[in-house]
Design a protein around this motif. Structure first.
Motif, mmCIF file in Angstrom:
data_model
loop_
_atom_site.group_PDB
_atom_site.id
_atom_site.type_symbol
_atom_site.label_atom_id
_atom_site.label_comp_id
_atom_site.label_asym_id
_atom_site.label_seq_id
_atom_site.Cartn_x
_atom_site.Cartn_y
_atom_site.Cartn_z
ATOM 1 N N ASP A 155 0.853 -1.190 0.000
ATOM 2 C CA ASP A 155 0.000 0.000 0.000
ATOM 3 C C ASP A 155 0.892 1.244 0.000
ATOM 4 N N ASN A 156 1.471 1.543 -1.161
ATOM 5 C CA ASN A 156 2.452 2.620 -1.237
ATOM 6 C C ASN A 156 2.197 3.621 -2.360
ATOM 7 N N MET A 157 1.079 3.442 -3.078
ATOM 8 C CA MET A 157 0.766 4.357 -4.179
ATOM 9 C C MET A 157 -0.730 4.293 -4.466
ATOM 10 N N ASP A 158 -1.273 5.405 -4.940
ATOM 11 C CA ASP A 158 -2.709 5.483 -5.216
ATOM 12 C C ASP A 158 -3.194 4.310 -6.064
ATOM 13 N N GLY A 159 -4.208 3.616 -5.573
ATOM 14 C CA GLY A 159 -4.889 2.589 -6.357
ATOM 15 C C GLY A 159 -4.203 1.241 -6.436
ATOM 16 N N VAL A 160 -2.958 1.121 -5.968
ATOM 17 C CA VAL A 160 -2.202 -0.125 -6.171
ATOM 18 C C VAL A 160 -2.788 -1.276 -5.366
ATOM 19 N N LEU A 161 -2.794 -1.150 -4.047
ATOM 20 C CA LEU A 161 -3.298 -2.259 -3.231
ATOM 21 C C LEU A 161 -4.792 -2.462 -3.447
ATOM 22 N N GLY A 162 -5.526 -1.377 -3.657
ATOM 23 C CA GLY A 162 -6.955 -1.505 -3.900
ATOM 24 C C GLY A 162 -7.259 -2.340 -5.126
ATOM 25 N N HIS A 194 -12.648 5.843 -4.237
ATOM 26 C CA HIS A 194 -12.080 7.009 -3.539
ATOM 27 C C HIS A 194 -10.553 7.018 -3.572
ATOM 28 N N ASN A 195 -9.955 5.896 -3.964
ATOM 29 C CA ASN A 195 -8.507 5.757 -3.874
ATOM 30 C C ASN A 195 -7.813 5.757 -5.226
ATOM 31 N N TRP A 196 -8.605 5.697 -6.316
ATOM 32 C CA TRP A 196 -7.991 5.686 -7.637
ATOM 33 C C TRP A 196 -7.309 7.030 -7.883
ATOM 34 N N PRO A 197 -6.160 7.037 -8.545
ATOM 35 C CA PRO A 197 -5.411 8.294 -8.744
ATOM 36 C C PRO A 197 -6.282 9.399 -9.357
ATOM 37 N N ARG A 198 -6.185 10.629 -8.773
ATOM 38 C CA ARG A 198 -5.509 10.966 -7.540
ATOM 39 C C ARG A 198 -6.381 10.619 -6.346
ATOM 40 N N ALA A 199 -5.798 9.946 -5.375
ATOM 41 C CA ALA A 199 -6.553 9.425 -4.245
ATOM 42 C C ALA A 199 -7.060 10.544 -3.355
ATOM 43 N N ARG A 200 -8.308 10.405 -2.901
ATOM 44 C CA ARG A 200 -8.864 11.324 -1.911
ATOM 45 C C ARG A 200 -8.762 10.745 -0.514
ATOM 46 N N VAL A 201 -8.452 9.456 -0.412
ATOM 47 C CA VAL A 201 -8.311 8.808 0.887
ATOM 48 C C VAL A 201 -7.381 7.607 0.741
ATOM 49 N N PHE A 202 -6.610 7.322 1.767
ATOM 50 C CA PHE A 202 -5.777 6.119 1.833
ATOM 51 C C PHE A 202 -6.452 5.112 2.759
ATOM 52 N N MET A 203 -6.108 3.834 2.609
ATOM 53 C CA MET A 203 -6.683 2.833 3.494
ATOM 54 C C MET A 203 -5.956 2.764 4.831
ATOM 55 N N GLY A 204 -4.691 3.176 4.884
ATOM 56 C CA GLY A 204 -3.946 3.101 6.132
ATOM 57 C C GLY A 204 -3.580 1.677 6.497
ATOM 58 N N ASP A 205 -2.878 1.532 7.621
ATOM 59 C CA ASP A 205 -2.489 0.200 8.079
ATOM 60 C C ASP A 205 -3.702 -0.651 8.420
ATOM 61 N N SER A 206 -4.780 -0.008 8.871
ATOM 62 C CA SER A 206 -5.984 -0.774 9.224
ATOM 63 C C SER A 206 -6.500 -1.554 8.022
ATOM 64 N N GLY A 207 -6.519 -0.916 6.860
ATOM 65 C CA GLY A 207 -7.020 -1.587 5.664
ATOM 66 C C GLY A 207 -6.032 -2.566 5.074
ATOM 67 N N SER A 208 -4.765 -2.172 4.983
ATOM 68 C CA SER A 208 -3.775 -3.031 4.332
ATOM 69 C C SER A 208 -3.507 -4.299 5.140
ATOM 70 N N LEU A 209 -3.444 -4.180 6.472
ATOM 71 C CA LEU A 209 -3.232 -5.375 7.298
ATOM 72 C C LEU A 209 -4.465 -6.275 7.290
ATOM 73 N N PHE A 210 -5.648 -5.662 7.325
ATOM 74 C CA PHE A 210 -6.901 -6.429 7.262
ATOM 75 C C PHE A 210 -6.972 -7.220 5.962
ATOM 76 N N ILE A 211 -6.700 -6.544 4.853
ATOM 77 C CA ILE A 211 -6.736 -7.199 3.538
ATOM 78 C C ILE A 211 -5.667 -8.278 3.434
ATOM 79 N N GLY A 212 -4.442 -7.947 3.838
ATOM 80 C CA GLY A 212 -3.346 -8.908 3.733
ATOM 81 C C GLY A 212 -3.601 -10.164 4.537
ATOM 82 N N PHE A 213 -4.126 -9.982 5.745
ATOM 83 C CA PHE A 213 -4.402 -11.140 6.595
ATOM 84 C C PHE A 213 -5.526 -11.984 6.010
ATOM 85 N N LEU A 214 -6.578 -11.331 5.528
ATOM 86 C CA LEU A 214 -7.698 -12.068 4.938
ATOM 87 C C LEU A 214 -7.278 -12.865 3.707
ATOM 88 N N LEU A 215 -6.545 -12.218 2.808
ATOM 89 C CA LEU A 215 -6.153 -12.885 1.565
ATOM 90 C C LEU A 215 -5.191 -14.043 1.825
#
Length: 346
Positions: free
Chosen positions: A146-153, A192-213
């Motif tokens: 999760d380091n750039m707009d739209g990538v992890l999403g 909301h996150n596609w370039p240019r992003a208006r919001v990031f998911m933060g660690d809450s989203g990236s860790l949640f997604i990573g753990f689930l997947l």
């Protein structure tokens, strides 16, 4: 009935996540929960990082309402992911020591393993240990992605979708429905996150997604032989795994700490090659889709697990090596060159 429930729960997930993010952004600005630009980050303006809360709500609420979600292993995965996501939320608000994060992630992974989600390699407790290590490493690998707009999403949306199809093919209905909900929740966030992003998911989203997947991939491959297991674990996590491999090798070669932040990820290297941000996000999503197609093909027994595993591992190694050729530390190299020039002049 499963198809109707999948559509209904998916629509609910996208709606909940997409609408929840709007008030969450306002609260984030009011409470100063924004990610500010720095030399180690690619964005140029303060951006709220509360998108992960929307993703968790969009996944958790519809999933709990599903009567078909009866597999206790899937419920354990959802609960473990929620714990890890809340950990990330706390870390977003007030950064936690790495040891604290690691301990909580490990406890969540152990809870999932004790529910019956683990790889089958040698048998016994070693399989559980290997699974815990894999889950913790991969959760953090997705966090790094999760380091750039739209990538992890984009990667998460595509990966969860193909995991859902593979689970349906394998008659794992509960897992398929959970992945369907996650697919639609991340799709609602991506708006909301596609370039240019208006919001990031933060660690809450990236860790949640990573753990689930990562947990879902393990459950999908439970009881399979080594070739199927290797391919089945690597295909849905390929982009995150290669990204982590590229960063670790690059930082060790450059004498940098592997734990530091920086703009040396795969996405940043693709930007240095001239690709616009939207193309990087779309391209990595496309790669995840191609690999997801191979996962479904393997579930349908259209491809050989051994050949798939060999090609996937080989491709990952080649990409990690090739991407080292993209200079990720131009400022450092410039400083070293200037220092050498000054030494010569003396």
């Amino acid at each position: 009935m499963n198809g109707i429930m999948a559509v209904a729960s998916g629509a609910a997930a996208a709606l909940i996540c997409g609408t929840a993010i709007v008030p969450l952004k306002r609260l984030a600005v009011r409470w100063d929960l924004t990610d500010r630009p720095s030399a180690k980050k690619a964005h140029a303006r303060p951006t709220p990082y509360v998108g992960g809360i929307g993703i968790m709500l969009g996944t958790f609420v519809p999933a709990l309402a599903l009567p078909e979600l009866t597999d206790r292993r899937v419920i354990a995965i959802l609960l473990g992911a929620t714990v890890v996501g809340l950990l990330g939320l706390i870390d977003d608000i007030r950064p936690l020591p790495p040891v604290t994060r690691l301990v909580v992630e490990t406890v969540a992974a152990v809870e999932v393993v004790l529910s019956g989600v683990h790889v089958t390699l040698v048998g016994g407790w070693l399989d559980g240990v290997a699974t815990v290590v894999w889950l913790v490493v991969l959760a953090n690998s997705f966090n790094l992605l999760d380091n750039m707009d739209g990538v992890l999403g984009s990667v998460a949306t595509v990966t969860a979708a193909f995991l859902a199809v593979s689970a349906f093919v394998s008659a794992q209905t509960s897992l398929a429905l959970l992945m369907t909900v996650l697919t639609c929740a991340t799709l609602g966030f991506l708006k909301h996150n596609w370039p240019r992003a208006r919001v990031f998911m933060g660690d809450s989203g990236s860790l949640f997604i990573g753990f689930l997947l990562s947990c879902s991939a393990v459950l999908l491959m439970a009881g399979q032989g080594p070739p199927t297991l290797i391919a089945g674990l690597l295909l849905p996590t390929f982009v995150a795994t290669v990204d982590t491999g590229v960063v670790l090798v690059s930082r060790l070669r450059a004498g940098h700490s592997p734990l530091r932040g920086g703009t040396d990820h795969v996405s940043h290297r693709l930007r240095r090659l001239g690709l616009p941000t939207w193309a990087v996000a779309a391209g990595l999503g496309l790669i995840a889709a191609i690999l997801g197609g191979f996962l479904v093909a393997m579930a349908l027994r259209w491809t050989s697990p051994l050949i798939t595993a060999m090609v996937t591992v080989g491709t990952a190694v080649v990409l990690i090596i090739l991407l080292q050729g993209v200079n990720a530390y131009p400022s450092t190299d410039h400083a070293k060159s200037s220092s050498r020039i000054r030494e010569r002049r003396r």
